[in-house]
Design an enzyme around this catalytic site. Structure first.
Site, mmCIF file in Angstrom:
data_model
loop_
_atom_site.group_PDB
_atom_site.id
_atom_site.type_symbol
_atom_site.label_atom_id
_atom_site.label_comp_id
_atom_site.label_asym_id
_atom_site.label_seq_id
_atom_site.Cartn_x
_atom_site.Cartn_y
_atom_site.Cartn_z
ATOM 1 N N GLY A 176 0.764 -1.148 -0.108
ATOM 2 C CA GLY A 176 0.101 0.043 0.087
ATOM 3 C C GLY A 176 0.942 1.216 -0.103
ATOM 4 O O GLY A 176 2.136 1.038 0.085
ATOM 5 N N HIS A 177 0.065 2.464 -0.048
ATOM 6 C CA HIS A 177 0.764 3.594 -0.005
ATOM 7 C C HIS A 177 1.732 3.979 1.170
ATOM 8 O O HIS A 177 1.269 3.452 2.335
ATOM 9 C CB HIS A 177 -0.159 4.788 -0.244
#
Lengths: 344, 344, 344
Positions: free
Chosen positions: A234-235
């Site tokens: 994920g980010h």
């Protein structure tokens, strides 16, 4: 290549017939007289007798005599080198295929090979000797280091930076938007994802894996990390150097993973968890949001706990019906004894 | 852009130096004098003192004085708008790239941008202003609304209908066959998947996600739903409006999800389960076939149960060894007392 | 097509109005007077009365009278055949699209259709009548049998062998490197993955699934196996014939799955586990490394155990707070009785 030459190339000693001609590699149960295989463990050593392999790479203390062997401190590693020697990966012809679309401002290094229908957008650069497979999509202002290999149909979004010697497998997507929204008036509005992705040298990323860009700042994968198929990063995750992540594991936003951590398959890691260096996460385990897994710890289960605790709990659960039955039996026995004492 | 202008554009009040020039955004710990950041919570407020940000967007009740701030009811949402203003997404040049293949009967709206090596098959239409990235595959008779963005290498099967303003990330596959077979004479024969997929306005779908077409009828994703990377939506699922589904979650066939439900990552939902509006499914939980999760309920674990029950059970399990030990101790004590009473 | 003709084509008997014209298929709740639907179960039979379908395919013992029906031993299978008849899949035009890139040494069979921007590398062969969708990447020395269908954007690495009648959905990746490394001097060196992949006849593989090549030897998928979206099959797995694997399941390296096994979604299977023929693995279960699941066994949970044991354990856990309370109550009662007997 003769066994004698192979041993010399490995810097190792051979025993038996050094003139045996070796043409390829095979698993020990399938290897024939012109093939080399290896033994890594006691268990495999029992297979040695039955093997028709022309040569075996064996541990230093291998006892089985009477056959052609090469002794090595680390037989599997030596065998890996032999595979690379006898089965070198194909070397794509350098050059840009006539159907590829390369932006005028892209910089293509020496010896780069770009396959059919690939595209490289404005301002990107591909380092010397890198292979870009058919159908790869390189966005704008992407930097890819030298000696890398992007297999067919890889997608790189704008602005991603990739180091040297990186291998990306087909279908992986680097730099897509992180998953961030803001609820306003009953609707989710996009929290724009304007951060970057940086991938260190010698990283390998599996087929159909996804590494999202940061919302702000950076998502980074450290040097030498190995990421398997369909892993989701994920980010804003920060993955350390030489981390291993097996297939289908997912890291939510802002997870930090220390160097040399080993993460099994289908693990789920919540937002902002911190996995310290050399921690080991067992396959399928679940790490809660903001949880810290200490350096070197081995955890298992959901929510993840130290392996020893996990095994104890499993054993307790398995034993529980018997334990409860025994408690009930003892209670009944006490009641009987009491009844005998009580006045009628 | 000066702080004064930024505040005005947001319809918000500023304090401090309204002439400070802001060039970009950054996370609070990295922001410099020409960057704006935000504070959303008490915890973050402690970071404000240490931040070198030229301006901070802060909650209305923010107490830290002496610096340049903009007050907002919802700082994160205001900040998201500022990002969109200062870092607008790239606007691809309208036009169809010369290498794209567009069927004669396809209708391409005004201002559409179609990238290299994309293809659009017979009878499809792309709404005005939509971007179709490099290598996208649009099947036959597909409808895509205006103002959408298909990133590179997206695949849309025949007959899919997509609303306005939809964002599809790279590698996602919309409209592949549902997974349905009939066993006949020891072989699985395909149950033909002849239904449709409909995607509502303003939906966003992550990289490498898969939305299968219906066997018969329709698989539909409601307006404003946000679906993360590698989510699997099986045939005949009906997803409501403004539903959020995090990465790697899988929905089997015929699942119904009500409006505003929130589904965590790596959740598994069995055939024909029904998730009512505003239910919350914790990451990694498992919903059994045909199970109903009530509106607004928060569930966790496998099989999923209300969060409170789940936590109680976890606590009970953790406490179990101690509980059993205590029961055994009390039994032993009773036995001793009994022995003293019993005749020798 | 009239009901009379449909029944005759199915080799089945009809009742009611054989002249009813049927134009299509629909689910029973949506079907209109020109559509056929089916009833498979007692539950569905209750829907028959409310259905406006022009014809229903029903079980042999269906009792509802007064409407137009076709009786079949296996209504769902008969209905599947009717779908195939009334909604035949589109037949792409044979021929190689002008934008496709076919190597000089590739052999393209009769009636093959190759879409826009597909590429086929040196030494590969595509069997007669096979469809290769837009953007598919066929590596070197790949063999694909007759009558297959590769949907758009499929990637096949070098040397993969695929049988007849195989369906591959978009984004799937066949033959990427297995995940194998050797630690040397603090770095993971690649264990070269030089094995093969073999896919049997009539296999179907879902969107964005990954089948890795073997390290040495072969990864193989048996005839008629059906594999859903985003399934991961690691290096050296041997999947039997007519195996079903639902979405997002992952098989580590060297797993062996026997014929007719059924594996649910999101299952995780550890290295070298052996799933014997006709075993059933419940969705979300976890199979430990080297574990053997016996033929025909139904297992569930993590670590997976027989379904009966799993259900018992779930029930025990649910009952545990009550059980413990009861034990404590009985202990307290015994204490009271004892106190009354003991001298003050």
């Amino acid at each position: 290549m003769r066994v004698r030459e192979l041993a010399q190339w490995l810097g190792a000693a051979f025993e038996g017939d050094g003139e045996t001609e070796i043409a390829g590699v095979a698993p020990i149960e399938l290897a024939g007289p012109a093939e080399v295989s290896f033994i890594n463990s006691r268990k495999a050593a029992q297979q040695a007798d039955a093997s028709a392999a022309g040569c075996l790479i064996v541990p230093m203390d291998f006892a089985g005599g009477g056959r052609t062997i090469i002794r090595a401190e680390a037989p599997r590693a030596a065998f890996a080198r032999v595979i690379g020697r006898l089965h070198p990966p194909p070397q794509p012809e350098p050059g840009v295929h006539s159907t590829a679309v390369i932006a005028a401002t892209a910089r293509i290094g020496e010896g780069v090979s770009i396959g059919p229908h690939a595209s490289v957008a404005e301002g990107s650069s591909i380092g010397a000797g890198t292979t870009v497979g058919a159908g790869c999509r390189i966005g704008a202002n992407v930097t890819i280091g030298a000696g890398g290999w992007l297999h067919a149909n890889v997608t790189i979004y704008d602005g991603v930076r990739i180091g040297r010697g990186v291998i990306l497998h087909s279908g992986c997507v680097i730099g897509a938007d992180g998953f961030g929204f803001v609820m306003e008036n009953g609707r989710y509005e996009k929290f724009p994802q304007v951060g970057r992705v940086e991938i260190g040298d010698f990283v390998e990323i599996g087929a159909n894996a996804c590494i999202d860009r940061a919302a702000l700042g950076v998502t980074s994968i450290g040097e030498g990390a190995k990421i398997d198929n369909m892993v989701h990063v994920g980010h804003n995750c920060i993955i350390g150097r030489h981390v291993v992540i097996a297939a289908q594991t997912g890291l939510s936003g802002g997870v930090v993973v220390g160097d040399y951590a080993v993460i099994g398959g289908q693990v789920g890691i919540g937002d902002k968890a911190r996995i310290e260096p050399r921690a080991v996460l067992g396959s399928g385990c679940g790490i809660l949001t903001s949880k810290i897994v200490r350096g070197g710890q081995v955890v298992w289960g959901t929510p993840a706990r130290p392996l020893k605790d996990y095994l104890t709990q499993l054993a307790n659960l398995a034993r529980l019906p018997g334990t409860l039955k025994e408690l009930r039996r003892e209670l009944a026995e006490l009641k009987r004894r009491l009844s005998r004492l009580e006045p009628a």
